[in-house]
Design an enzyme around this catalytic site. Structure first.
Site, PDB file in Angstrom:
ATOM      1  N   GLN A  71      -1.278   8.936 -72.697  1.00  0.00           N
ATOM      2  CA  GLN A  71      -1.271  10.381 -72.475  1.00  0.00           C
ATOM      3  C   GLN A  71       0.149  10.903 -72.303  1.00  0.00           C
ATOM      4  O   GLN A  71       1.009  10.201 -71.812  1.00  0.00           O
ATOM      5  CB  GLN A  71      -2.091  10.726 -71.223  1.00  0.00           C
ATOM      6  CG  GLN A  71      -3.562  10.413 -71.396  1.00  0.00           C
ATOM      7  CD  GLN A  71      -4.273  10.415 -70.069  1.00  0.00           C
ATOM      8  OE1 GLN A  71      -4.265  11.410 -69.357  1.00  0.00           O
ATOM      9  NE2 GLN A  71      -4.859   9.282 -69.725  1.00  0.00           N
ATOM     10  N   ARG A  72       0.322  12.136 -72.727  1.00  0.00           N
ATOM     11  CA  ARG A  72       1.669  12.701 -72.778  1.00  0.00           C
ATOM     12  C   ARG A  72       2.410  12.540 -71.448  1.00  0.00           C
ATOM     13  O   ARG A  72       3.584  12.174 -71.425  1.00  0.00           O
ATOM     14  CB  ARG A  72       1.597  14.176 -73.163  1.00  0.00           C
ATOM     15  CG  ARG A  72       2.943  14.817 -73.423  1.00  0.00           C
ATOM     16  CD  ARG A  72       2.797  16.264 -73.836  1.00  0.00           C
ATOM     17  NE  ARG A  72       2.250  16.404 -75.176  1.00  0.00           N
ATOM     18  CZ  ARG A  72       2.991  16.356 -76.282  1.00  0.00           C
ATOM     19  NH1 ARG A  72       4.284  16.139 -76.196  1.00  0.00           N
ATOM     20  NH2 ARG A  72       2.445  16.510 -77.454  1.00  0.00           N
TER      21      ARG A  72
END
Lengths: 180, 415
Positions: A71-72
């Protein structure tokens, strides 16, 4: 043959450890791939917060696979895991065409990292079991893989769900490491 | 601050001051590492009085007496002749390491038979068998100076903590992913450090049984470790050719000692923690400044791998044991060879000074242990009888008892 010699003997009979770093965007299928490698049940894989490590035996090697969440907000932490990496596995969701650019940029940044300099790269073009997935050759072109000159690399069409292509990919990993 | 009483420490020479401060009793030590039988007593007393506020004018007479006692001890002639006291059919498989408790009243042996045994030195009686490991018990230690606990490190990847009095297992420490091959208690006996073939060292809490920290940074097996005398630093020697000094409190690496060209076999602090000595498969020993991590001397001369190193208590002499069958005694200030100990017919795997620093003990694959004069290199005595390689040996604190552990499954007590 004192005690120290015993330790050295112990050392030489031990399998060689390989550190494999598994990266890619969120929802690319890294944890599913890891579970497939470890012959574990693949149902209900939740987004990875942090990381998973599994050790898999293969062809006289002990593969320590580090699966880092994609995830970012977690990506800035990837760099903490770069050191002593033997192989970089980069996983791509071949069906998520609108994120090809994003995944390409992330990969490009990884390839520019000092600590990953020269580390062999295996790209898994994952989710080939989905009908709308892009073929590996298109992805190779889209990611500019053909321009990589500073390390061995390979792209492998695969499905972590069905297991398709994973064995071939891991064989390339072992072969590449043995050459080093 | 109020001085309560004096305690005498023979090895290394020193006076321990027990004093009261803010309602609690504390100790500090006045180390007299340079004390010789011929040192003028008054000069020593003057220096202590000048440096140590606890020693007031009224106490100087007492201090003078203590120094004279220390000098008498140092002056004792060392002509002890050892004879075989007992053969202990200790284990059903070869022994690994042996260790005394501080007083020397009991000792421990580790073995390939997956046990560790606690023995009574005076009678040769087996006190306890510590059973529970699932593989070779390789590294063992008493929590000296207390001696009420024993730690064992095994090829089964775990470390266990036991009561030396009852043989009961307090804790099993799990976390290493390969064999544990070295361990040590810190001097306060609150922590155990273990070194493993998995390239890490770990610190464990004695009381709670939990992991305190993992020291990672080596790229190959850790095969030697020891705490400094304060317990705030730890050194680890590795097959990756380097030695690391760690801050015990933070688990961070303070220095990496780089310079050896092959695997490290042993790494030791000097008693005053100022020096570190390392032995290596590259046939040399090195002496390092513990504070800066700089190499201050390379001791050459051996024709084969150096397998063990040992300081004397005062830190002025260093021993090296080699696969070439010789040992050497070096001066740690000038780095010159003082003597070469020649006579063993096989590699020497362990070497140690007696606490007085007057005799050297070596264990060899030629089935003997030998005693040597470090100044002349003359062999004083050959301890014969083992029917296979001698892997380990140790002096007790008094220096009047020796134990040897062998591949022949026995342990021998020499007095």
């Amino acid at each position: 043959m004192g005690l120290l010699a015993l330790l050295r003997k112990l050392k030489s009979t031990q399998e060689k450890d390989l550190r494999i770093l598994l990266l890619g965007l969120d929802n690319a299928g890294k944890t599913t791939l890891l579970k497939f490698l470890a012959s574990e049940e693949i149902t209900n894989v939740a987004p990875t917060q942090g990381f998973n490590i599994k050790t898999v035996q293969s062809a006289g090697f002990r593969l320590n696979v580090w699966d880092i969440g994609g995830q970012r907000k977690i990506r800035p932490y990837w760099k903490n895991y770069f050191e002593n990496t033997d192989i970089l596995l980069y996983v791509i969701d071949s069906a998520d065409r609108k994120r090809f650019e994003e995944t390409g940029m992330e990969l490009q940044e990884l390839l520019e990292e000092d600590k990953l300099h020269g580390v062999p790269l295996l790209v898994f073009a994952n989710k080939q079991d989905l009908l709308n997935s892009a073929p590996a050759s298109d992805i190779a072109e889209g990611l500019n893989l053909l321009k990589i000159r500073d390390r061995p690399w390979q792209i492998q069409a695969a499905s972590a769900l069905t297991g398709e292509g994973i064995k071939d990919g891991m064989e390339w990993v072992i072969k590449t490491v043995k050459k080093k | 601050m109020k001085l309560k009483r004096f305690l005498l420490r023979y090895f290394p020479p020193g006076i321990i001051l027990e004093y009261e401060q803010g309602g609690s009793v504390k100790t500090k030590s006045v180390d007299l590492l340079d004390l010789q039988p011929g040192t003028p007593v008054d000069a020593v007393v003057d220096e202590i009085t000048r440096k140590e506020p606890l020693i007031t004018a009224s106490k100087t007479d007492q201090v003078r007496k203590l120094i004279i006692r220390l000098q008498e001890k140092l002056n004792q002639r060392d002509d002890h002749h050892f004879y075989l006291f007992k053969v202990l059919r200790a284990h059903i498989l070869p022994l690994t390491n042996v260790a005394f408790n501080k007083s020397g009243s009991s000792f421990i042996t580790g073995s390939y038979d997956r046990t560790c045994k606690i023995w009574d030195t005076a009678s040769g009686e087996e006190l306890h068998t510590l059973e529970g490991h699932r593989n070779v018990v390789y590294a063992i230690a008493f929590n000296n100076p207390y001696g009420d606990k024993v730690a064992t490190g095994s090829f089964d990847k775990t470390c266990k903590l036991w009561s030396a009095d009852t043989g009961k297992c307090y804790h099993t420490y799990r976390g290493h992913i390969s064999e544990i091959v070295c361990l040590s208690f810190n001097p306060q006996s609150s922590m155990i450090a273990t070194g493993s073939m998995d390239t890490t060292a770990k610190l464990w809490d004695v009381e709670t049984g939990v992991e305190v920290s993992t020291l990672s940074g080596h790229s190959a097996e850790i095969i030697s470790l020891s705490f400094n005398n304060y317990g705030d630093e730890l050194i680890t020697g590795s097959f990756d050719h380097t030695v690391s000094i760690w801050d015990v409190r933070t688990g961070k690496r303070i220095h990496t000692l780089i310079g050896h060209k092959a695997e490290i076999s042993s790494a030791q602090f000097s008693w005053d923690c100022k020096l570190v000595a390392t032995g290596s498969m590259d046939r040399t020993c090195k002496i390092w400044d513990a504070a800066t991590g700089r190499c201050i001397g390379t001791l050459r001369g051996h024709d084969d791998e150096v397998l063990d190193v040992a300081f004397d208590y005062t830190g002025t002499h260093l021993l090296s044991a080699s696969a070439d069958g010789t040992a050497r005694c070096y001066d740690t200030v000038s780095h010159n060879v003082i003597s070469t100990l020649q006579g063993h017919e096989g590699e020497i795997s362990k070497i140690a000074f007696n606490p007085q620093g007057t005799t050297v003990l070596s264990a060899s694959s030629d089935k003997t242990a030998r005693l040597w004069d470090p100044d002349t290199g003359a062999c004083k005595q050959i301890l014969e009888g083992h029917t296979d390689e001698v892997f380990s040996c140790a002096f007790n604190y008094e220096g009047n008892t020796i134990i040897t552990g062998s591949k022949d499954n026995t342990c021998r007590i020499w007095r």
